[in-house]
Scaffold this motif. Structure first.
Motif, PDB file in Angstrom:
ATOM      1  N   ALA A 132       0.823  -1.218   0.000  1.00 23.20           N
ATOM      2  CA  ALA A 132       0.000   0.000   0.000  1.00 23.20           C
ATOM      3  C   ALA A 132       0.852   1.260   0.000  1.00 23.20           C
ATOM      4  N   PHE A 133       1.900   1.300   0.809  1.00 22.64           N
ATOM      5  CA  PHE A 133       2.729   2.507   0.853  1.00 22.64           C
ATOM      6  C   PHE A 133       3.541   2.671  -0.428  1.00 22.64           C
ATOM      7  N   ASP A 134       3.965   1.579  -1.033  1.00 23.11           N
ATOM      8  CA  ASP A 134       4.661   1.688  -2.319  1.00 23.11           C
ATOM      9  C   ASP A 134       3.750   2.286  -3.380  1.00 23.11           C
ATOM     10  N   ARG A 135       2.454   1.952  -3.325  1.00 20.30           N
ATOM     11  CA  ARG A 135       1.507   2.526  -4.277  1.00 20.30           C
ATOM     12  C   ARG A 135       1.150   3.968  -3.913  1.00 20.30           C
ATOM     13  N   LEU A 136       1.060   4.240  -2.628  1.00 18.45           N
ATOM     14  CA  LEU A 136       0.663   5.568  -2.180  1.00 18.45           C
ATOM     15  C   LEU A 136       1.777   6.592  -2.389  1.00 18.45           C
ATOM     16  N   PHE A 137       3.019   6.189  -2.092  1.00 21.51           N
ATOM     17  CA  PHE A 137       4.147   7.106  -2.223  1.00 21.51           C
ATOM     18  C   PHE A 137       4.998   6.745  -3.451  1.00 21.51           C
ATOM     19  N   PHE A 138       5.795   5.696  -3.348  1.00 18.97           N
ATOM     20  CA  PHE A 138       6.624   5.246  -4.468  1.00 18.97           C
ATOM     21  C   PHE A 138       7.237   3.907  -4.088  1.00 18.97           C
ATOM     22  N   PRO A 139       7.621   3.089  -5.071  1.00 18.95           N
ATOM     23  CA  PRO A 139       8.188   1.769  -4.778  1.00 18.95           C
ATOM     24  C   PRO A 139       9.460   1.868  -3.937  1.00 18.95           C
ATOM     25  N   GLY A 140       9.540   1.012  -2.914  1.00 19.38           N
ATOM     26  CA  GLY A 140      10.724   0.986  -2.063  1.00 19.38           C
ATOM     27  C   GLY A 140      10.786   2.112  -1.058  1.00 19.38           C
ATOM     28  N   CYS A 141       9.647   2.714  -0.726  1.00 20.06           N
ATOM     29  CA  CYS A 141       9.681   3.912   0.129  1.00 20.06           C
ATOM     30  C   CYS A 141      10.189   3.617   1.534  1.00 20.06           C
ATOM     31  N   ALA A 142       9.908   2.444   2.092  1.00 17.76           N
ATOM     32  CA  ALA A 142      10.411   2.127   3.432  1.00 17.76           C
ATOM     33  C   ALA A 142      11.934   2.048   3.428  1.00 17.76           C
ATOM     34  N   ASP A 143      12.500   1.487   2.372  1.00 20.39           N
ATOM     35  CA  ASP A 143      13.962   1.406   2.276  1.00 20.39           C
ATOM     36  C   ASP A 143      14.578   2.800   2.157  1.00 20.39           C
ATOM     37  N   ASN A 158       8.513  13.515  -4.407  1.00 18.56           N
ATOM     38  CA  ASN A 158       8.203  14.604  -5.339  1.00 18.56           C
ATOM     39  C   ASN A 158       8.273  14.158  -6.794  1.00 18.56           C
ATOM     40  N   LYS A 159       9.112  13.173  -7.077  1.00 17.15           N
ATOM     41  CA  LYS A 159       9.263  12.688  -8.448  1.00 17.15           C
ATOM     42  C   LYS A 159       8.032  11.903  -8.919  1.00 17.15           C
ATOM     43  N   HIS A 160       7.208  11.479  -7.983  1.00 13.24           N
ATOM     44  CA  HIS A 160       6.077  10.614  -8.310  1.00 13.24           C
ATOM     45  C   HIS A 160       4.721  11.290  -8.083  1.00 13.24           C
ATOM     46  N   ARG A 161       4.699  12.566  -7.731  1.00 10.62           N
ATOM     47  CA  ARG A 161       3.467  13.252  -7.351  1.00 10.62           C
ATOM     48  C   ARG A 161       2.851  14.041  -8.494  1.00 10.62           C
ATOM     49  N   SER A 188       2.882  -2.041   8.591  1.00  7.33           N
ATOM     50  CA  SER A 188       1.651  -1.866   7.830  1.00  7.33           C
ATOM     51  C   SER A 188       1.613  -2.814   6.638  1.00  7.33           C
ATOM     52  N   ASP A 189       2.754  -3.038   6.025  1.00  8.49           N
ATOM     53  CA  ASP A 189       2.836  -3.907   4.852  1.00  8.49           C
ATOM     54  C   ASP A 189       2.399  -5.334   5.173  1.00  8.49           C
ATOM     55  N   ALA A 190       2.502  -5.703   6.464  1.00  7.81           N
ATOM     56  CA  ALA A 190       2.136  -7.054   6.876  1.00  7.81           C
ATOM     57  C   ALA A 190       0.715  -7.151   7.420  1.00  7.81           C
ATOM     58  N   GLU A 191       0.002  -6.025   7.493  1.00 11.10           N
ATOM     59  CA  GLU A 191      -1.342  -6.017   8.074  1.00 11.10           C
ATOM     60  C   GLU A 191      -2.347  -6.725   7.153  1.00 11.10           C
ATOM     61  N   PRO A 192      -3.112  -7.677   7.705  1.00 12.19           N
ATOM     62  CA  PRO A 192      -4.104  -8.377   6.881  1.00 12.19           C
ATOM     63  C   PRO A 192      -5.355  -7.555   6.620  1.00 12.19           C
ATOM     64  N   GLY A 193      -5.577  -6.516   7.410  1.00  8.43           N
ATOM     65  CA  GLY A 193      -6.763  -5.691   7.249  1.00  8.43           C
ATOM     66  C   GLY A 193      -7.993  -6.335   7.866  1.00  8.43           C
ATOM     67  N   GLN A 213      -9.349  12.190  -7.626  1.00 11.75           N
ATOM     68  CA  GLN A 213      -8.085  11.838  -8.275  1.00 11.75           C
ATOM     69  C   GLN A 213      -7.234  10.904  -7.425  1.00 11.75           C
ATOM     70  N   ASP A 214      -7.807  10.396  -6.329  1.00  4.95           N
ATOM     71  CA  ASP A 214      -7.075   9.525  -5.416  1.00  4.95           C
ATOM     72  C   ASP A 214      -7.097   8.098  -5.979  1.00  4.95           C
ATOM     73  N   THR A 215      -6.217   7.830  -6.929  1.00  2.00           N
ATOM     74  CA  THR A 215      -6.222   6.535  -7.607  1.00  2.00           C
ATOM     75  C   THR A 215      -5.880   5.389  -6.672  1.00  2.00           C
ATOM     76  N   THR A 216      -5.205   5.669  -5.551  1.00  2.00           N
ATOM     77  CA  THR A 216      -4.827   4.619  -4.617  1.00  2.00           C
ATOM     78  C   THR A 216      -5.975   4.210  -3.704  1.00  2.00           C
ATOM     79  N   ARG A 217      -6.942   5.104  -3.480  1.00  2.28           N
ATOM     80  CA  ARG A 217      -7.975   4.819  -2.483  1.00  2.28           C
ATOM     81  C   ARG A 217      -9.409   5.004  -2.981  1.00  2.28           C
ATOM     82  N   LEU A 218      -9.585   5.410  -4.213  1.00  5.42           N
ATOM     83  CA  LEU A 218     -10.937   5.651  -4.730  1.00  5.42           C
ATOM     84  C   LEU A 218     -11.775   4.370  -4.689  1.00  5.42           C
ATOM     85  N   ASP A 219     -11.251   3.289  -5.228  1.00  4.19           N
ATOM     86  CA  ASP A 219     -11.980   2.027  -5.242  1.00  4.19           C
ATOM     87  C   ASP A 219     -12.112   1.447  -3.837  1.00  4.19           C
TER      88      ASP A 219
END
Length: 261
Positions: A132-143, A158-161, A188-193, A213-219
């Motif tokens: 979820a965070f990789d989609r919300l921010f950018f891939p590898g954001c925790a690293d 900023n490069k992905h916004r 969070s990445d391990a949360e089953p929801g 325009q919230d493509t990560t959370r609209l659906d």
């Protein structure tokens, strides 16, 4: 700020109470603090008619910032919120959360329904959080958080916004402990929801909103609203996940009538 202590692990949670009237617990999104509700005018609009309980989630703001991944389970988060309500001395409250705060609110309502009288969920998701965070921010954001700190995170984000990071968000993000945030992201990445059955079981008045325009959370938001009986769903036109909180006039136009009835 005052502090509540989660009895399960001793983590201290910072909170502030302002205003007068029925209690409303306000819970911010990831990497932010309770101040975001002030910055965008929500406190000014709501405090004349509501007792606002403004929380810094664990790892954020003035709350404790553990660096262990296991400290950020949703069980711990729910325990934090219950501890805050207990410290304030209210048995239950209306709840308004955005993003991370929305996910926490849905979990609180599912696991401790006696604590939530109304639920407002903005840009949230009840499903598994893997990626979820990789989609919300950018891939590898925790690293990036762990390796390059918060400045490196903001630079990469900023490069992905769609829009540049605004000054207020940048200031709040920069104050974070990047090791704590990296641990939180990985937990969070391990949360089953929550299951669909959990949401179908909610019986409290609920309102869901999300930026168009919230493509990560609209659906995700629409799916959650469809599961909760007699809930409201509103789309905030022209805003994405990170800019919807700044659309306070548009958001308050749908939330305030819900809070009043």
């Amino acid at each position: 700020m005052d502090f509540a202590t989660n009895p399960a692990d001793g983590t201290r949670i910072a909170f502030q109470v302002v205003g007068s009237g029925p209690p409303l617990l306000l819970v911010h999104g990831s990497l932010l603090t309770h101040t975001i509700w002030r910055t965008f005018g929500y406190v000014k609009a709501l405090r004349p008619s509501r007792t606002l309980i403004l929380v810094d989630m664990r790892g954020h703001g003035r709350s404790d910032k553990p660096h262990e991944i296991e400290a950020y389970t949703m069980d711990s988060i729910v325990g934090d919120l219950v501890a805050v309500l207990d410290a304030v001395g209210v048995p239950s409250a209306d709840y308004w959360g955005y993003s991370y705060g929305a996910r926490a609110g849905l979990t609180l309502a599912a696991r401790a329904p006696e604590k939530v009288t109304k639920l407002i969920s903005g840009g949230g998701s009840h499903g598994p959080q893997k990626g979820a965070f990789d989609r919300l921010f950018f891939p590898g954001c925790a690293d990036v958080l762990a390796d390059r700190g918060m400045d490196g995170f903001i630079e990469e984000w900023n490069k992905h916004r769609l829009f540049p990071v605004d000054a207020a968000t940048r200031a709040v993000f920069s104050a974070n402990d990047s090791d704590a945030m990296a641990a939180y992201f990985r937990a969070s990445d391990a949360e089953p929801g929550l299951s669909d059955a959990d949401l179908r079981g909610l019986k409290i008045p609920s309102l869901f909103y999300v930026g168009s325009q919230d493509t990560t959370r609209l659906d995700d938001t629409a799916s959650a609203a469809a599961l909760v009986k007699n809930s409201e769903l509103h789309t905030i036109r022209g805003f994405d996940h990170s800019t919807t909180p700044a659309a306070s006039a548009e958001v308050l136009a749908v939330v305030e009538p819900f809070l009043k009835h």
